[in-house]
Design an enzyme around this catalytic site. Structure first.
Site, PDB file in Angstrom:
ATOM      1  CE  LYS A 213       8.472  -0.615  -2.351  1.00  0.00           C
ATOM      2  NZ  LYS A 213       9.605  -0.020  -2.661  1.00  0.00           N
TER       3      LYS A 213
ATOM      4  CD  GLU B  80       7.687  -1.453   1.056  1.00  0.00           C
ATOM      5  OE1 GLU B  80       8.007  -2.639   0.954  1.00  0.00           O
ATOM      6  OE2 GLU B  80       8.142  -0.611   0.838  1.00  0.00           O
TER       7      GLU B  80
END
Length: 362
Positions: A245, A203
């Site tokens: 992500k 992420e």
């Protein structure tokens, strides 16, 4: 012999690679995404439990709420994985049943947030960005190997680590230094996770704070993701056993407003230029929205537009990893994964703007 990213022999045993791929494949099931339930006690304290003495009560109340949420009938029709805070991973409900068992018993996979956040003093020598502090480095690598091992033993099968980058075209943010730190840290985290049997959610979040336009966000997101997958290759990450992500490509909160079709087009264009097809899934964070916009409605429309415009043209599962944008319902987001969500069609969405959810980046 299976090959890791970059064409080099993987250092992971074949059985570990097979398990990672199986877990990642299940997480990327059609129509499903992640429930991000990994916030700390902070948002709960901000919601009205300000005294430190009340923290034990807040934690107990959170456990009761979590167990109720995770045991909701039919939740697994829309949610494949639940991201937990460290404390929640080891909690039981009021009847003594482990949270992980509740999640697994309801047909979902338990995951764990393993980063330890960042210090707002930032990295020395970097400039202050629109968040009001210098560029930052996420911490937690020092004992990550041991924590991943414990998480796997408790029943977690995937993990999440978040690094934050700020945008400011006038100051040249994000800096090359911040990008290099982010992608290296996330690659180290991913390699440690995979060595312990956990599928890593990678992420590198570019926050939307600022007055930049969507095109600057697209430019910097492409730069960051290109660097990220180079770092993953350098660390021999097994891409079939990892998921991404990222932020959506959007305008700054105070910048010129971009429409969903532009957001969808530039986001998918950026991903197609940077993300290898071996990655099984991409799960968007919802991100902050302006206070007069409903976070869930905006995030759902953007995701649905991507899957509608690019149906059959993307090599990965394109889905959601929402927390704030799942406060009301996950059914709409499941529809969005198929590109079928209709604006305003969910009665619980779009009722109060974003004012009640404006806690800011955690």
């Amino acid at each position: 012999m299976p090959l890791a990213h970059g064409g080099l022999p993987s250092i992971l045993p074949a059985d570990v690679m097979a398990e990672l791929k199986e877990t990642a494949t299940k997480l990327c099931a059609p129509g499903k995404g992640f429930l991000a339930a990994d916030e700390s006690a902070g948002p709960w304290l901000r919601a009205g439990h300000a005294e430190a003495a009340k923290i034990p009560d807040v934690i107990e109340n959170r456990a009761a709420y979590r167990s109720l949420c995770f045991s909701t009938p039919g939740l697994s029709e829309h949610i494949s994985g639940v991201i937990l805070h460290w404390e929640t991973l080891f909690q039981d409900d009021g009847l003594g049943k482990a949270m992980v068992d509740i999640i697994q018993g309801n047909g979902m996979i338990a995951g764990i947030k393993v980063d330890k956040g960042y210090n707002k003093k930032g990295m020395w020598g970097t400039l202050v960005g629109p968040l009001g502090h210098p560029e930052v480095a996420t911490v937690g690598l020092d004992d990550l190997q041991d924590r991943c091992k414990k998480a796997y033993e408790k029943g977690a099968r995937f993990a999440k680590w978040r690094n934050v980058l700020q945008l400011d075209p006038a100051k040249g943010l994000p800096s090359d230094l911040a990008i290099a730190d982010t992608v290296h840290t996330l690659a180290r985290y991913a390699s440690i996770c995979q060595s312990e049997g956990l599928v890593p959610i990678v992420e590198p979040e570019i926050v939307p704070n600022g007055n930049h336009d969507i095109f600057y966000c697209a430019q910097m997101t492409e730069k960051v993701l290109a660097a990220q997958f180079k770092a993953l290759a350098d660390h021999h990450i097994y891409l079939e056993g990892a998921v991404l992500k990222p932020n959506m490509v959007k305008n700054g909160l105070a910048g010129p407003k971009a429409y969903p079709e532009t957001i969808a087009t530039l986001t998918c264009q950026t991903l197609l230029r940077t993300v290898p097809p071996a990655v099984p899934g991409i799960f968007f964070l919802s991100g902050e929205t302006a206070l007069n916009e409903d976070n869930e409605e905006e995030a759902t429309i953007n995701l649905s537009t991507m899957n509608k415009l690019f149906s059959g043209k993307l090599p990965w599962h394109l889905s959601f990893s929402y927390g704030k944008a799942l406060q009301k319902t996950c059914v709409a987001n499941s529809q969005a994964v198929f590109g079928k969500y209709q604006k305003g069609s969910c009665a619980s969405v779009g009722t109060d703007g974003n004012v009640m959810q404006a806690a800011g980046p955690y």
